[in-house]
Design an enzyme around this catalytic site. Structure first.
Site, PDB file in Angstrom:
ATOM      1  N   THR A 244     -15.435  12.235  39.226  1.00 43.32           N
ATOM      2  CA  THR A 244     -15.273  13.829  39.253  1.00 43.32           C
ATOM      3  C   THR A 244     -16.155  14.430  40.046  1.00 43.32           C
ATOM      4  OG1 THR A 244     -14.530  13.111  36.900  1.00 43.32           O
ATOM      5  CG2 THR A 244     -14.955  15.410  37.309  1.00 43.32           C
TER       6      THR A 244
ATOM      7  N   ARG B  92      -1.675   9.368  33.954  1.00 43.93           N
ATOM      8  CA  ARG B  92      -2.872   9.266  33.160  1.00 43.93           C
ATOM      9  C   ARG B  92      -3.544  10.575  33.312  1.00 43.93           C
ATOM     10  NH1 ARG B  92      -8.375   9.711  34.313  1.00 43.93           N
ATOM     11  NH2 ARG B  92      -9.786   8.332  32.958  1.00 43.93           N
ATOM     12  N   VAL B  93      -4.089  10.944  32.117  1.00 45.72           N
ATOM     13  CA  VAL B  93      -4.839  12.204  32.121  1.00 45.72           C
ATOM     14  C   VAL B  93      -6.544  11.994  31.518  1.00 45.72           C
ATOM     15  CG1 VAL B  93      -5.401  14.635  31.363  1.00 45.72           C
ATOM     16  CG2 VAL B  93      -3.018  13.705  32.007  1.00 45.72           C
ATOM     17  N   GLY B  94      -7.358  12.282  32.366  1.00 46.55           N
ATOM     18  CA  GLY B  94      -8.640  11.941  31.946  1.00 46.55           C
ATOM     19  C   GLY B  94      -9.327  12.986  31.104  1.00 46.55           C
ATOM     20  N   ASP B  95     -10.679  13.159  31.118  1.00 43.99           N
ATOM     21  CA  ASP B  95     -11.458  14.022  30.279  1.00 43.99           C
ATOM     22  C   ASP B  95     -11.581  15.316  30.954  1.00 43.99           C
ATOM     23  OD1 ASP B  95     -13.089  12.335  32.149  1.00 43.99           O
ATOM     24  OD2 ASP B  95     -14.633  14.180  31.635  1.00 43.99           O
TER      25      ASP B  95
ATOM     26  N   THR C 185     -18.940  13.556  33.734  1.00 40.57           N
ATOM     27  CA  THR C 185     -18.241  12.632  34.739  1.00 40.57           C
ATOM     28  C   THR C 185     -18.473  11.258  34.040  1.00 40.57           C
ATOM     29  OG1 THR C 185     -18.436  11.851  36.757  1.00 40.57           O
ATOM     30  CG2 THR C 185     -20.560  12.668  35.950  1.00 40.57           C
ATOM     31  N   GLY C 186     -17.489  10.434  34.558  1.00 37.41           N
ATOM     32  CA  GLY C 186     -17.544   9.204  33.929  1.00 37.41           C
ATOM     33  C   GLY C 186     -16.191   8.623  33.493  1.00 37.41           C
TER      34      GLY C 186
ATOM     35  N   GLY D   6     -13.304   8.781  31.558  1.00 37.33           N
ATOM     36  CA  GLY D   6     -12.411   9.847  30.736  1.00 37.33           C
ATOM     37  C   GLY D   6     -12.230   9.319  29.316  1.00 37.33           C
TER      38      GLY D   6
END
Ligand code: GLY
Length: 299
Positions: A180, A208-211, A230-231, A233
């Site tokens: 990110t 897929r959806v991350g943080d 960032t990282g 998710g």
């Protein structure tokens, strides 16, 4: 003493040689702040720059999903004066963060997938497919990581976990590990804002959806400050990392220390980075390489 400041980052895992882009984006944001524009406007402009840079995993530099051709992006914006908007799994637009800023003006806070693309078109965002140079390199690295099983910390996945859940139209045999961008700022009126944007994480299925578009996970802004994460998710969302770090700022803990406490919640095998700004200053911390820049002015 009045303080304005901005922090930008190029993602957990981004090499320090890429710091120039973060410095440039922070400079764009700081100029906004010094010209009396809001923290919200400053972080938007800063993240648009990072999305357009092409090196970072966001906007024009977004990574491929596991099929090697699908690009789906997440982005979000939030300000301490009540703005909140996000897009998830959006494709075919140049600047997801600007679409997120349009969602702010809609009846909703998050739009996803096909609906977010149609919304973007309605708002006049033209069709755009990014330069795939960096995405290709990352995709090849992802392939190598899986094939060699060389212990890449970002990829604690077994290939079979993906193969058995495969949801692309192409066969899973054609398969095969970056992150990110983000900005946080405080303006002259004491308002805080955060903007984040991503092409996702390492190995990703379609949809897929991350943080990044999840409030309290990838981002948070309130009266005490603004935080961007960032990282990986899947790990960040389990700890509501952005809200956790924000709560530390609200307790009066300095930004860098708050970011460090947040990052230390994770084992070092999970790459995580956090940037934050509070009433007293700005800071960042990560447990892996992370290009980042802080610019402040005190009068
Ligand atoms: N932190 C970005 C993602 O996991 O999608």
């Amino acid at each position: 003493m009045s303080f304005v400041g901005i922090v930008t980052h190029g993602g957990a895992g981004s090499p320090k040689e890429w710091r120039d882009g973060c410095e440039h984006s922070a400079d764009i944001g700081l100029k906004q702040l010094l010209e009396n524009h809001s923290a919200y406007e400053a972080v938007l402009k800063a993240v648009v720059f990072l999305e357009d840079d092409g090196r970072y995993n966001a906007g024009s530099g977004s990574s491929y999903r596991l099929d090697g051709k699908t690009i789906e992006m997440d982005a979000a914006v939030m300000s301490s004066d009540g703005k909140l908007g996000a897009v998830a799994c959006i494709s075919g637009v140049k600047n997801p963060v600007l679409v997120a800023s349009e969602v702010v003006c809609s009846p909703h806070h998050i739009l996803s997938g096909a609906g977010s693309v149609l919304f973007a078109r309605k708002k006049g965002f033209p069709e755009y497919y990014p330069d795939i140079r960096w995405a290709k390199e990352r995709y090849e690295k992802l392939l190598t990581t899986f094939l060699k099983k060389n212990g890449d910390s970002a990829a604690e996945y077994e290939i079979q976990d993906f193969v058995k859940n495969w949801n692309f139209e192409t066969a899973s045999s054609e398969i095969f590990p970056l992150d990110t961008v983000g900005a946080v700022a405080k303006d002259k009126n004491g308002n805080f804002a955060v903007a984040v944007s991503t092409g996702g994480s390492g190995a990703m299925l379609k949809g897929r959806v991350g943080d990044t578009p999840l409030i309290g996970s990838g981002f948070f802004a309130g009266a005490h400050g603004a935080v961007a994460c960032t990282g990986i998710g899947e790990e960040i969302m389990k700890k509501l990392l952005a809200k956790t770090v924000y709560d530390l700022l609200a307790q009066g803990i300095a930004p860098e220390a708050a970011c460090e406490k947040g990052v230390r919640l994770f084992p070092e095998t999970i790459p995580v980075g956090v940037i934050a700004v509070s009433l007293e200053g700005a800071g960042y911390f990560s447990n892996t390489g992370m290009a980042a820049a802080i610019l402040e002015r005190r009068e």
